[in-house]
Design an enzyme around this catalytic site. Structure first.
Site, PDB file in Angstrom:
ATOM      1  N   ARG A  43       4.131   2.545  -2.494  1.00 24.25           N
ATOM      2  CA  ARG A  43       4.231   3.036  -3.860  1.00 24.25           C
ATOM      3  C   ARG A  43       4.695   1.888  -4.741  1.00 24.25           C
ATOM      4  O   ARG A  43       5.480   1.042  -4.302  1.00 24.25           O
ATOM      5  CB  ARG A  43       5.237   4.186  -3.956  1.00 24.25           C
ATOM      6  CG  ARG A  43       4.742   5.519  -3.437  1.00 24.25           C
ATOM      7  CD  ARG A  43       3.691   6.127  -4.370  1.00 24.25           C
ATOM      8  NE  ARG A  43       3.244   7.434  -3.907  1.00 24.25           N
ATOM      9  CZ  ARG A  43       2.207   7.640  -3.096  1.00 24.25           C
ATOM     10  NH1 ARG A  43       1.517   6.614  -2.624  1.00 24.25           N
ATOM     11  NH2 ARG A  43       1.862   8.871  -2.762  1.00 24.25           N
ATOM     12  N   HIS A  98      -5.291   1.752  -6.521  1.00 21.53           N
ATOM     13  CA  HIS A  98      -4.737   2.832  -5.678  1.00 21.53           C
ATOM     14  C   HIS A  98      -5.854   3.598  -4.970  1.00 21.53           C
ATOM     15  O   HIS A  98      -6.032   4.811  -5.168  1.00 21.53           O
ATOM     16  CB  HIS A  98      -3.877   3.792  -6.508  1.00 21.53           C
ATOM     17  CG  HIS A  98      -2.936   4.614  -5.654  1.00 21.53           C
ATOM     18  ND1 HIS A  98      -1.744   5.120  -6.101  1.00 21.53           N
ATOM     19  CD2 HIS A  98      -3.028   5.015  -4.357  1.00 21.53           C
ATOM     20  CE1 HIS A  98      -1.141   5.800  -5.136  1.00 21.53           C
ATOM     21  NE2 HIS A  98      -1.902   5.758  -4.070  1.00 21.53           N
ATOM     22  N   GLU A 140       0.504   3.569 -13.228  1.00 21.99           N
ATOM     23  CA  GLU A 140      -0.900   3.758 -12.838  1.00 21.99           C
ATOM     24  C   GLU A 140      -1.530   4.779 -13.769  1.00 21.99           C
ATOM     25  O   GLU A 140      -0.912   5.804 -14.048  1.00 21.99           O
ATOM     26  CB  GLU A 140      -0.988   4.249 -11.393  1.00 21.99           C
ATOM     27  CG  GLU A 140      -0.465   3.241 -10.392  1.00 21.99           C
ATOM     28  CD  GLU A 140      -0.535   3.745  -8.948  1.00 21.99           C
ATOM     29  OE1 GLU A 140      -1.181   4.781  -8.706  1.00 21.99           O
ATOM     30  OE2 GLU A 140       0.056   3.113  -8.076  1.00 21.99           O
ATOM     31  N   VAL A 152       0.835  -1.196   0.000  1.00 22.65           N
ATOM     32  CA  VAL A 152       0.000   0.000   0.000  1.00 22.65           C
ATOM     33  C   VAL A 152       0.876   1.254   0.000  1.00 22.65           C
ATOM     34  O   VAL A 152       0.405   2.345   0.311  1.00 22.65           O
ATOM     35  CB  VAL A 152      -0.966   0.033   1.212  1.00 22.65           C
ATOM     36  CG1 VAL A 152      -2.029  -1.038   1.071  1.00 22.65           C
ATOM     37  CG2 VAL A 152      -0.206  -0.117   2.535  1.00 22.65           C
ATOM     38  N   ASP A 165      -2.071  -2.477  -4.202  1.00 22.12           N
ATOM     39  CA  ASP A 165      -2.963  -1.336  -4.446  1.00 22.12           C
ATOM     40  C   ASP A 165      -2.247  -0.258  -5.248  1.00 22.12           C
ATOM     41  O   ASP A 165      -2.883   0.689  -5.705  1.00 22.12           O
ATOM     42  CB  ASP A 165      -3.451  -0.772  -3.104  1.00 22.12           C
ATOM     43  CG  ASP A 165      -4.549   0.267  -3.265  1.00 22.12           C
ATOM     44  OD1 ASP A 165      -5.573  -0.064  -3.902  1.00 22.12           O
ATOM     45  OD2 ASP A 165      -4.395   1.399  -2.766  1.00 22.12           O
TER      46      ASP A 165
END
Lengths: 321, 321
Positions: free
Chosen positions: A230, A278, A259, A228, A254
């Site tokens: 980066r 995310h 992204e 959780v 996540d």
């Protein structure tokens, strides 16, 4: 006194900065216009915290704002040599994401211990198949990251009866909640003890690529990995190989190198890999909370008072007091 | 002294009763042979706790064991008028399932708050779609059932920052952890306050069919219902209509009117209904824990000492001290 100019990177959706009305000029920029507008700004609000544009714009030269606030916990997207060397103060969104992320991680831990994902797949197949699952209480977690988010995760897991080791940059003894917070060098020795390895560290030169083959090889075969923090802290190909090779039992990501995760990424359908977009810290009202936090700090700025949540730009995070 | 005969209902898998070697004769029965063998038993161990055979066998008449132990928390499968009136002592598996069930419920609460199920569906579709989710801390739960399982659920949810109201049969004030435990008559007033309604009560005449249309109509549209008690406490058709009509937001059932749930049951694919196969309390080693618990009580029985976990046969559960 000249009115301050607050430059906001990102406007979709725009932050509610109504409290600045009559006190500051608020102007907006996107990635394309940021470099042009930066010299006019006294304050920069990195509202779109997914952009790398600040790093690029900073390098262009010219007058720079005295304060940059990012609506995120991590500051990896904006720190660059110029910003680190300038006198500009950087603040972050410490305080907004801790509890939601801790709840999210606790939920993943239970979901994996109780095989919710297996049950859901069986439900799709209309199959009743009883399994024995794991107790969470009494299991062991290693949480990498000893800042506010890592601590909140540790506290929540402890409330569920999990034994938690926190790993930070430096060793700190006598922590009232965790005893000894371990130095990063202790990670190798802790990994074989963990049922859960959680990455909640800031992305820095030290943590980039930290979770690769060597880490996964030291974990128990029954252990699970959760990121959780980066994306670039994980070598994704190494994780995929660890999962496909059954070297660890499962993982949940996540955050990702890229992204949004492209629809053709192989990560979407790796066995025992849970992918989410995310969102682990983003609860209803989070944008308002982020805007309020900036405005509260703006009041301090305007009054000449010290700002809250000042990032140590060389460390890359807000040091724990 | 004549050797005691311990009759075990169910042998797939058989309990490890090695500690009785030389101390008691252990014989096994299945649903078909139970009635024939019951008159020979001093002790009956209801190892297969999913069977109604004890009720039928008891009605057949003849000598009856002085002690019946069931390897389950609920005793609804075995209590019958004859057993209630006989002097036979009934004990249950109190202590084995509390913590696993509490973890399971906490996991469901977080999974629903954070929309893990939505994320998993999106992962299948390879779609990145950020959503805002709910904070668990600060939400409100009503837990119906104030026995050890309901209390463990309440404690675990409280550890996550949930405000918990426990509902039992009678009101009890001054509870050190929950303040007032509410009487069942208070449920109607509590339902509109709840984000989470959890059924963890024993199945009795009072609780059968408790969760029907009237209950679901009083819940918030955003509320979720979780049943980890017994299936017949829920009127399944009413729950399906409440979910299909968006009168409540979601539900999770681990127990059902009919178990195993038939593959053609409509419950498998109701929107926002999570189905799992009566496994919420069953962690690795649970069968050994259940056998040990029986054996410990057997030691008391053989020594003429009072048994632990004695069920009040008229109430249908072990009263909280």
């Amino acid at each position: 006194m000249t009115e301050n100019t607050v430059l906001v990177l990102g406007s979709d959706p725009a932050p509610n900065l109504g409290r600045l009305s009559g006190r500051a000029e608020v102007i907006f920029a996107d990635e394309k216009t940021l470099a042009d507008r930066l010299p006019t700004a006294d304050v920069l609000l990195a509202w779109d915290f997914t952009s790398d544009a600040i790093r690029d714009a900073w390098a262009a030269g010219g007058p720079r704002p005295g304060w940059v606030h990012t609506a995120s916990a991590g500051v990896d997207r904006l720190l660059c040599p110029g910003l680190i060397e300038d006198e500009t103060v950087v603040t972050n969104a410490r305080g907004v994401f801790e509890q939601p992320i801790a709840e999210y991680v606790a939920g993943l831990v239970i979901a994996m211990a109780k095989d919710f994902y297996g049950s859901w797949e069986l439900q799709r197949q209309r199959r009743w198949r009883h399994r024995e699952t794991l107790r969470v209480a009494g299991s062991r977690a290693v949480v990498v990251g000893s800042g506010p988010i890592g601590r909140a995760i540790g506290q929540t897991l402890k409330a569920l009866g999990v034994k938690v080791d926190l790993v930070g940059r430096r060793e700190r003894t006598g922590d009232p909640e965790f005893g000894t917070v371990h130095a990063s060098g202790a990670l190798d020795g802790l990994l074989p003890t963990a049922d859960w390895v959680v990455c909640a560290a800031p992305l820095t030169d030290e943590t980039r690529g930290l979770f690769g083959r060597k880490v996964f090889d030291r974990m128990k075969e029954s252990a699970r990995f959760i990121n959780v923090g980066r994306g670039p802290m994980v070598i994704e190909q190494d994780l995929v190989e660890a999962l496909r090779g059954w070297r660890i039992a499962a993982a949940a990501l996540d955050v990702f190198q890229q992204e949004p995760l492209p629809s053709d990424s192989p990560l979407w359908d790796v066995p025992h890999l849970i992918v989410s977009p995310h969102m682990c810290g983003d609860t209803l009202g989070w944008r308002d909370a982020l805007a309020e936090q900036f405005l509260d700090n703006y009041d301090r700025w305007a009054a000449g008072e010290p700002l809250l949540n000042v990032v140590d730009k060389r460390l890359g995070y807000v040091p724990v007091q």
